[in-house]
Design a protein around this motif. Structure first.
Motif, PDB file in Angstrom:
ATOM      1  N   PRO A   1       0.826  -1.209   0.000  1.00  0.00           N
ATOM      2  CA  PRO A   1       0.000   0.000   0.000  1.00  0.00           C
ATOM      3  C   PRO A   1       0.859   1.257   0.000  1.00  0.00           C
ATOM      4  CG  PRO A   1      -0.836  -1.569   1.590  1.00  0.00           C
ATOM      5  CD  PRO A   1       0.458  -2.117   1.080  1.00  0.00           C
ATOM      6  N   LEU A   2       0.372   2.245  -0.731  1.00  0.00           N
ATOM      7  CA  LEU A   2       1.138   3.485  -0.890  1.00  0.00           C
ATOM      8  C   LEU A   2       1.426   4.138   0.455  1.00  0.00           C
ATOM      9  CD1 LEU A   2      -0.186   5.515  -3.936  1.00  0.00           C
ATOM     10  CD2 LEU A   2       2.129   4.747  -3.487  1.00  0.00           C
ATOM     11  N   ARG A   3       0.460   4.094   1.332  1.00  0.00           N
ATOM     12  CA  ARG A   3       0.639   4.783   2.606  1.00  0.00           C
ATOM     13  C   ARG A   3       1.702   4.106   3.460  1.00  0.00           C
ATOM     14  NH1 ARG A   3      -3.276   8.787   3.135  1.00  0.00           N
ATOM     15  NH2 ARG A   3      -5.331   8.237   2.335  1.00  0.00           N
TER      16      ARG A   3
ATOM     17  N   PHE B   1       6.213   7.747   0.569  1.00  0.00           N
ATOM     18  CA  PHE B   1       4.883   8.350   0.519  1.00  0.00           C
ATOM     19  C   PHE B   1       4.638   9.224   1.740  1.00  0.00           C
ATOM     20  CE2 PHE B   1       0.266   8.401   0.969  1.00  0.00           C
ATOM     21  CZ  PHE B   1      -0.097   8.721  -0.324  1.00  0.00           C
TER      22      PHE B   1
ATOM     23  N   THR C   1       0.313  14.342   0.796  1.00  0.00           N
ATOM     24  CA  THR C   1      -0.714  13.417   0.335  1.00  0.00           C
ATOM     25  C   THR C   1      -1.923  14.137  -0.250  1.00  0.00           C
ATOM     26  OG1 THR C   1      -1.576  13.384   2.557  1.00  0.00           O
ATOM     27  CG2 THR C   1      -0.111  11.598   1.934  1.00  0.00           C
ATOM     28  N   ASP C   2      -2.204  15.302   0.323  1.00  0.00           N
ATOM     29  CA  ASP C   2      -3.402  15.997  -0.151  1.00  0.00           C
ATOM     30  C   ASP C   2      -3.248  16.426  -1.603  1.00  0.00           C
ATOM     31  OD1 ASP C   2      -4.706  15.631   2.163  1.00  0.00           O
ATOM     32  OD2 ASP C   2      -4.073  17.541   3.072  1.00  0.00           O
TER      33      ASP C   2
ATOM     34  N   LEU D   1      -1.283  15.050  -3.650  1.00  0.00           N
ATOM     35  CA  LEU D   1      -1.158  13.852  -4.470  1.00  0.00           C
ATOM     36  C   LEU D   1      -2.520  13.287  -4.834  1.00  0.00           C
ATOM     37  CD1 LEU D   1       1.462  12.250  -5.285  1.00  0.00           C
ATOM     38  CD2 LEU D   1       0.719  10.570  -3.615  1.00  0.00           C
ATOM     39  N   LEU D   2      -3.429  13.419  -3.875  1.00  0.00           N
ATOM     40  CA  LEU D   2      -4.752  12.836  -4.087  1.00  0.00           C
ATOM     41  C   LEU D   2      -5.767  13.884  -4.524  1.00  0.00           C
ATOM     42  CD1 LEU D   2      -4.850  10.502  -1.011  1.00  0.00           C
ATOM     43  CD2 LEU D   2      -4.726   9.801  -3.379  1.00  0.00           C
ATOM     44  N   GLU D   3      -5.278  15.015  -4.978  1.00  0.00           N
ATOM     45  CA  GLU D   3      -6.201  16.071  -5.377  1.00  0.00           C
ATOM     46  C   GLU D   3      -6.984  15.661  -6.613  1.00  0.00           C
ATOM     47  OE1 GLU D   3      -5.861  20.897  -5.393  1.00  0.00           O
ATOM     48  OE2 GLU D   3      -4.114  19.678  -5.767  1.00  0.00           O
ATOM     49  N   ARG D   4      -8.192  16.050  -6.620  1.00  0.00           N
ATOM     50  CA  ARG D   4      -9.002  15.739  -7.796  1.00  0.00           C
ATOM     51  C   ARG D   4      -8.524  16.599  -8.954  1.00  0.00           C
ATOM     52  NH1 ARG D   4     -13.031  12.348  -6.470  1.00  0.00           N
ATOM     53  NH2 ARG D   4     -13.725  12.228  -8.634  1.00  0.00           N
ATOM     54  N   PRO D   5      -8.682  16.109 -10.155  1.00  0.00           N
ATOM     55  CA  PRO D   5      -8.224  16.904 -11.310  1.00  0.00           C
ATOM     56  C   PRO D   5      -8.976  18.228 -11.391  1.00  0.00           C
ATOM     57  CG  PRO D   5      -9.462  14.964 -11.997  1.00  0.00           C
ATOM     58  CD  PRO D   5      -9.179  14.798 -10.545  1.00  0.00           C
TER      59      PRO D   5
ATOM     60  N   THR E   1     -13.906  14.290  -2.126  1.00  0.00           N
ATOM     61  CA  THR E   1     -12.955  15.369  -2.374  1.00  0.00           C
ATOM     62  C   THR E   1     -11.634  14.866  -2.928  1.00  0.00           C
ATOM     63  OG1 THR E   1     -12.296  15.219  -0.062  1.00  0.00           O
ATOM     64  CG2 THR E   1     -13.910  16.920  -0.644  1.00  0.00           C
ATOM     65  N   GLN E   2     -11.219  13.715  -2.502  1.00  0.00           N
ATOM     66  CA  GLN E   2      -9.934  13.227  -2.993  1.00  0.00           C
ATOM     67  C   GLN E   2     -10.132  12.408  -4.259  1.00  0.00           C
ATOM     68  OE1 GLN E   2      -8.107  11.092   0.196  1.00  0.00           O
ATOM     69  NE2 GLN E   2      -7.500  12.956   1.264  1.00  0.00           N
ATOM     70  N   PHE E   3      -9.051  12.304  -5.015  1.00  0.00           N
ATOM     71  CA  PHE E   3      -9.123  11.538  -6.246  1.00  0.00           C
ATOM     72  C   PHE E   3      -8.748  10.088  -5.917  1.00  0.00           C
ATOM     73  CE2 PHE E   3      -7.815  11.207 -10.939  1.00  0.00           C
ATOM     74  CZ  PHE E   3      -9.132  11.072 -11.322  1.00  0.00           C
TER      75      PHE E   3
ATOM     76  N   LEU F   1      -2.664   0.923  -5.102  1.00  0.00           N
ATOM     77  CA  LEU F   1      -3.217   0.579  -3.795  1.00  0.00           C
ATOM     78  C   LEU F   1      -2.748   1.602  -2.775  1.00  0.00           C
ATOM     79  CD1 LEU F   1      -4.751  -1.501  -2.073  1.00  0.00           C
ATOM     80  CD2 LEU F   1      -2.596  -2.631  -1.690  1.00  0.00           C
ATOM     81  N   LEU F   2      -3.725   2.224  -2.107  1.00  0.00           N
ATOM     82  CA  LEU F   2      -3.394   3.243  -1.111  1.00  0.00           C
ATOM     83  C   LEU F   2      -3.291   2.621   0.270  1.00  0.00           C
ATOM     84  CD1 LEU F   2      -5.467   6.510  -1.555  1.00  0.00           C
ATOM     85  CD2 LEU F   2      -3.034   6.310  -1.160  1.00  0.00           C
ATOM     86  N   GLN F   3      -4.249   1.807   0.596  1.00  0.00           N
ATOM     87  CA  GLN F   3      -4.364   1.351   1.969  1.00  0.00           C
ATOM     88  C   GLN F   3      -5.290   0.146   2.034  1.00  0.00           C
ATOM     89  OE1 GLN F   3      -5.955   4.241   4.700  1.00  0.00           O
ATOM     90  NE2 GLN F   3      -4.088   3.973   5.882  1.00  0.00           N
TER      91      GLN F   3
END
Lengths: 598, 319
Positions: free
Chosen positions: A147-149, A154, A159-160, A162-166, B199-201, B221-223
Motif C-alpha cells: 500500500p502506498l501509505r 509516501f 498526500t493531499d 497527491l490525491l487532489e481531484r483533477p 474530495t480526494q481523487f 493501492l493506497l491502503q
C-alpha cells in the motif's frame, strides 16, 4: 551493467565460450569482466568479435556439451538433435509449431524478446504487458502490492496534493473528448438503426460510355472503331428479401489476464467447511427451484438413518453370561426346592402311613377281626393274600366291602390333602371340583355330547373371507335374520313344497289334461279292496307331514279313563318319577369309578 | 504511524419502516430535501429527508429494484432492477419516460455521469453498459469481467468508470474508448462495494477480505483496512473522511479514511417482528451534507444515523 545469461540470448553464451578458447592466444586481460558481459554484441571489444567470427559457429565437440543448450539453427551445425542434451530441440525447425526457425518477431505467438528499461534493467514484466495496449496500466511490480501509505517515500509526500481531484480544466477536456467519442459512436449507431431512405437510383439518368477497343481491325468488333455503351441502373425490387445473410462474427480472444496481485487462496479448514455447509433442502444448488422439502424427507435425506449403530460384541456376551448364570441359579433353587419337597412328602407319607396303620388297627380291633399276631402288611395285602390262597369261600360281599373301604380311604386321603392346603388354594380346589365333575349330570342324561358337527362352529365365522382376524361384524351389522331359521334340507321347504300335480289338484287344475285325469280317477278305490293302511303304503308319495286322526277310544282305554277320571294315577306316576330323579343327585356318587381323582 | 483523526461516534437517529421488501438502493436528491429508495417489493419510494415521511411510491418494475439515481442536472430519476430494465422517470410527471433495453440479465448497479448525459449500468451479465441518456442507445458494452458486476461508479475524470465484480477484480475503464484501463486483482473475494471519495481523487472497494483504498488515475493501492470480518455490501465516504462499511450480518463499521482506523462498530438492530438473521445492510448513502447516514437494510427498514452531538473530542479537551 549486470547480465544474467538467459535462454533468450544465446549469442552471449557463445561469446563467452570463444573468450575462454582464446585465453591461450592472447595476453591475459587486465580487468577480467567476470559477469559484466553486455547483452549486445556491440559492446564486446572488436578483437573478440573478430575472433568469434573466425571461430566456426557450431556445436561444441562431443564430450564438452555439458550445460550447453542448442538454441539456433546454427547450433545444430547441419546435424540432428543432441540426445545427450535434455531439452526440446528443433534442428532445422523440424517439429516446431508456429513460426519458422530463427525468425523471431514481436508478433503474438512468437517468443518474447528481452527488453531493457531506461536504467538498463531487464523488464521481466514484458510478459505481463504482452498483448495489452501501451496505454493500459498493468501492475506487475512488488511495490504495487505494498500500500502506498506504507511506502517510505509516501510519508514524506504531500498526500493531499497527491490525491487532489483533477482541476476543472482537465475535467472539461476529458468531458469534451469523451463526449466527442461517445457522440461518434451514437451517431453511427443511430445511422445504422435508421432505415435508409429509398434511393432514387432507379430513376437515375442512364450513363453513356464511349468505348474504344484496343484491337482494331475489320475482323474485330464488327469492324467498328468505337462503341457507345448505355449504362442503366438495374431496377431493384424494394420488397426483395436480403440476399446476404449476416453471420455472427465469433468473439475474438479475450484480453490477456492481468497479473494476480494476491496470494493464492488458502484451502479452507475443516471447521470452515463445516461452517459453510448448506443443507441440501435449502441449498440454491441442490434445490434450485426452492421447493419446500417436508421434514421427514429432510431427515431421510441427511443420512442419519444410514448410520448403523455399532454395538460391541461384549454386550451380547455379557447378556449370554447373565442368562446362563440366571438359569444356573434358578436350576439350583429348583433342585433344592424339589429336594425339600420330596423330603417333606416322604415324611408326610410316613406319618400318614403310620396313622393309617394305627387307624386300621383300631378299626380291626373294633371289628374284632384282628388277630394280634397279624402284621400290618397282612392287613394291607389281605386281599391279595386271600386270593393267593385261592379260597373260594371268600365271597363277593367281602370284595365289595374291600372296595368300599378302599374308596373311603381314598376319600379320606383326599380330604386330608385338602385340609392341608392353604385357604386360597382350598377355595380354588373347591371351585374347581364344583363344576368339573359332571359325571352325575352324565348319569342323569342332562349333559349330552354335542350332537351335530355344524353346531361346533361359530356361525358368525361363515361367509367371512378374512377369517376371525378381521373381527366379528359390528354391532350395527344386520346379520341376525339374514338367513331363514329352518333353511336348507332340514327346513320345511322340502316337506311342504306342493308338487305340481297336487297343486293343480288343490286349485282345481290349471290345464285341461290335469282336470280330465282327475275326473277319470277312481276315488273310491280303497273301499272295494283294502290293501293295508293308507299311510303305510310304500308306493305312496307323501306330500306333507303325516297327519293323524284322533283315534276312537277303545274299550280298555275307555275303562281306564273312566277309572281315572281325575288323573290321579298319572299324577302319582309323575310324582314317583320326580322323586326318583331328585333322589339320584343326592346319592354320593353313583359309580365310584367315574369320580375324578385329584 | 499516523495518528487517526477524531470523529464523533455515530448513533441511530430514525428508523423508517414502509417498504415491504429488502431495501436495496438509496439515492439522495441533490437539493437534500428528499431521497429515493428502491426495494425488493418492486417499488421505488421517495421519502422526505427531514421528517422521514413517505412522499411518493413509484411502481413499474417487476422485480426487485437494485439501483436508483437522481440526476443532478435533469428532473429525472433513473432506476434499474433484476428485471433487466433500466427506467428513466420524469419527476415532473412521476412517469416512466424512457427504457434502456439491452441487458441480458439482472442489473445490479447504476451510476450517472456527473458531466455527460450518460448513465452506466452493470449487472449479472458481467457487462457494464454505457447508455446515451437521450437517444437510449447503448454506446459501449464494457465487457471483460468474468463474473457479475456488483457495483459501478462513474466520475468526471479518467478513469471515468470503475466496476467491482464478483470475479474479485476491479476494472477501471476508459469511457471514451470503451476499454479497460487497468485491472486490479488485489482482492481475494468478490468486490461488492465501491465508494468514490467526494474530495480526494481516490476510491475504496469493499470485499469480504477487507476494504482497500485506491489512488485514482492509475489505480495504485493506497491502503488496506481489515477488521470488518463479514461480506461488505456497501461503502460510503463523506467529505469529513468517514468511511462506512455495511456488512451482510448487519454490522456497520466506521473508519477514518486517512489512516484506515476503525473508530466505531455498530450492530444494527432488526425491527421488531423480524428474525435475527434479517439483520443485514444492503446499501448506504450519506446525505449531501455528509451529516446523516442513510442505510437500507434486510429487515425492510431504512435507518438514519447521525453523529453524536454530545461527544467531545478528547484531543480538543487536552489542548
Amino acid at each position: 551493467m549486470k547480465f544474467k545469461p538467459t535462454p533468450l540470448l544465446p549469442m552471449a553464451i557463445c561469446i563467452v565460450t570463444t573468450f575462454g578458447d582464446s585465453k591461450c592466444v592472447l595476453p591475459k586481460p587486465k580487468n577480467v569482466p567476470v559477469k559484466e558481459h553486455s547483452s549486445r554484441t556491440e559492446s564486446v571489444p572488436s578483437t573478440l568479435t573478430a575472433l568469434s567470427v573466425t571461430k566456426p559457429n557450431g556445436p561444441p565437440p562431443y564430450g564438452r556439451r555439458k550445460g550447453w543448450v542448442p538454441h539456433t539453427a546454427e547450433d545444430f551445425g547441419d546435424g540432428g538433435a543432441f540426445p545427450e542434451v535434455h531439452v526440446t530441440q528443433y534442428p532445422i525447425g523440424l517439429g516446431r509449431k508456429g513460426k519458422a526457425v530463427a525468425t523471431r518477431s514481436t508478433t503474438t505467438g512468437a517468443p518474447l524478446s528481452l527488453q531493457v528499461n531506461a536504467q538498463g534493467e531487464v523488464q521481466y514484466d514484458a510478459i505481463a504487458r504482452q498483448g495489452h495496449a501501451a496505454s493500459q496500466l498493468v501492475q506487475t511490480q512488488f511495490k504495487d502490492l505494498v500500500p502506498l501509505r506504507d511506502q517510505a517515500n509516501f510519508q514524506s509526500l504531500d498526500t493531499d496534493s497527491l490525491l487532489e481531484r483533477p482541476d476543472s480544466q482537465t475535467v472539461r477536456e476529458t468531458a469534451e473528448r469523451t463526449r466527442a467519442a461517445l457522440e461518434k459512436v451514437t451517431q453511427s449507431r443511430i445511422a445504422a438503426a435508421q432505415p435508409k431512405a429509398v434511393t432514387n437510383a432507379t430513376n437515375k439518368d442512364p450513363q453513356y460510355i464511349r468505348y474504344t477497343p484496343n484491337q482494331q481491325g475489320g475482323t474485330y468488333n464488327s469492324g467498328s472503331q468505337q462503341r457507345i455503351v448505355r449504362m442503366v441502373e438495374m431496377p431493384v425490387d424494394p420488397f426483395e428479401p436480403q440476399r446476404f445473410k449476416h453471420k455472427k462474427i465469433p468473439k475474438g480472444p479475450p484480453s490477456p489476464p492481468a497479473p494476480i496481485m494476491h496470494s493464492p487462496p488458502r484451502k479452507p479448514t475443516a471447521e470452515e467447511q463445516e461452517e459453510w455447509f448448506v443443507p441440501p433442502s435449502i441449498s440454491n444448488w441442490k434445490n434450485a427451484k426452492g421447493f419446500t422439502i417436508p421434514l421427514d424427507k429432510r431427515l431421510a435425506a441427511d443420512g442419519r438413518g444410514l448410520q448403523e449403530v455399532q454395538i460391541n460384541d461384549n454386550f451380547a456376551k455379557f447378556a449370554d453370561a447373565l442368562n446362563a448364570a440366571d438359569r444356573h441359579a434358578r436350576e439350583g433353587v429348583r433342585q433344592r426346592a424339589l429336594q425339600q419337597q420330596r423330603l417333606a412328602q416322604k415324611k408326610k407319607d410316613e406319618r400318614d402311613q403310620h396313622l393309617r396303620t394305627l387307624a386300621q388297627q383300631a378299626r380291626e380291633a373294633r371289628a374284632g377281626l384282628v388277630a394280634a399276631t397279624e402284621g400290618d402288611d397282612a392287613v394291607l395285602n389281605g386281599r391279595s393274600a386271600r386270593s393267593e390262597d385261592g379260597d373260594t369261600g371268600e365271597d363277593e360281599a367281602y370284595r365289595k366291602r374291600e372296595e368300599m373301604r378302599q374308596e373311603r380311604q381314598r376319600e379320606r386321603e383326599r380330604e386330608a390333602r385338602l385340609s392341608h392346603l392353604s385357604t386360597s388354594q382350598r377355595a380354588k380346589a373347591m371351585a374347581r371340583s364344583e363344576n368339573r365333575d359332571i359325571s352325575e349330570k352324565v348319569a342323569l342324561g342332562l349333559a349330552k355330547p354335542t350332537g351335530s358337527k355344524e353346531s361346533m362352529f361359530d356361525q358368525r365365522l361363515f361367509n367371512m373371507s378374512e377369517g376371525l382376524s378381521s373381527g366379528f361384524k359390528g354391532d350395527d351389522a344386520y346379520n341376525l335374520y339374514d338367513k331363514p331359521l329352518f333353511g336348507g334340507a332340514s327346513g320345511s321347504a322340502g316337506i311342504y313344497r306342493p308338487s305340481r300335480g297336487t297343486d293343480s289338484d288343490a286349485y282345481g287344475g290349471g290345464n285341461a289334461e290335469a282336470i280330465t285325469e282327475m275326473l277319470q280317477q277312481d276315488r273310491f278305490e280303497h273301499s272295494s279292496t283294502f290293501q293295508g293302511f293308507k299311510g303305510a303304503d310304500a308306493n305312496r308319495q307323501s306330500s306333507g307331514p303325516v297327519q293323524f286322526e284322533k283315534s276312537q277310544p277303545t274299550a280298555y282305554t275307555a275303562v281306564k279313563s273312566t277309572s281315572d277320571v281325575f288323573g290321579l294315577d298319572q299324577f302319582m306316576e309323575q310324582a314317583k318319577r320326580l322323586k326318583r330323579s331328585s333322589d339320584a343327585p343326592a346319592k354320593p356318587s353313583g359309580s365310584p369309578s367315574k369320580r375324578p381323582r385329584d | 504511524m499516523m495518528r487517526p483523526e477524531w470523529h464523533a461516534p455515530w448513533k441511530l437517529m430514525r428508523v423508517i419502516s414502509g417498504h415491504l421488501g429488502w431495501v436495496r438502493c438509496i439515492s439522495v436528491e441533490p437539493g437534500n430535501k428528499w431521497f429515493a429508495t428502491g426495494a425488493g417489493d418492486r417499488t421505488i419510494k421517495i421519502w422526505d429527508l427531514a421528517s422521514g415521511n413517505l412522499k411518493l411510491t413509484l411502481t413499474g418494475h417487476i422485480s426487485p429494484v437494485r439501483g436508483v439515481a437522481v440526476s443532478p442536472r435533469h428532473p429525472y430519476l433513473f432506476s434499474c432492477g433484476e428485471d433487466k430494465m433500466v427506467k428513466c422517470w420524469d419527476l415532473e410527471y412521476n412517469k416512466v419516460i424512457r427504457h434502456y433495453h439491452g441487458h441480458l440479465s439482472g442489473i445490479y448497479s447504476l451510476a450517472l455521469h456527473p458531466v455527460l448525459d450518460v448513465l452506466v449500468t452493470a449487472g449479472r451479465d458481467a457487462t457494464a453498459r454505457v447508455w446515451d441518456m437521450r437517444t437510449k442507445q447503448c454506446v459501449h458494452v464494457l465487457s471483460g469481467h468474468t463474473g457479475t458486476i456488483a457495483d459501478v461508479k462513474v466520475q468526471e475524470a479518467d478513469p471515468q468508470v470503475i466496476t467491482g465484480s464478483m470475479d474479485s477484480t476491479i476494472r477501471l475503464w476508459d469511457l471514451a474508448a470503451g476499454k479497460t484501463m487497468a485491472t486490479l486483482t488485489h482482492h481475494k473475494k468478490s468486490v461488492r462495494a465501491l465508494a468514490l471519495h467526494p474530495t480526494q481523487f481516490a476510491f475504496a472497494s469493499g470485499s469480504a477480505d477487507g476494504i482497500k483504498q485506491w489512488k485514482c488515475p492509475e489505480g495504485q493501492l493506497l491502503q488496506t483496512c481489515t477488521g470488518h470480518r463479514t461480506i461488505i455490501n456497501t461503502l460510503s465516504v463523506n467529505a469529513d473522511g468517514v468511511l462506512v462499511s455495511g456488512g451482510d450480518n448487519g454490522s456497520l463499521s466506521f473508519w477514518d479514511w486517512k489512516t484506515g482506523h476503525n473508530f466505531q462498530s455498530i450492530a444494527s438492530q432488526v425491527q421488531p417482528g423480524s428474525l435475527e438473521s434479517e439483520a443485514g445492510i444492503f446499501t448506504s448513502s450519506f446525505d449531501q451534507t455528509g451529516l446523516r447516514l442513510i442505510t437500507g437494510e434486510a429487515d425492510k427498514t431504512i435507518k438514519i444515523w447521525k453523529e453524536d452531538d454530545e461527544a467531545v473530542s478528547p484531543y480538543v479537551a487536552t489542548v
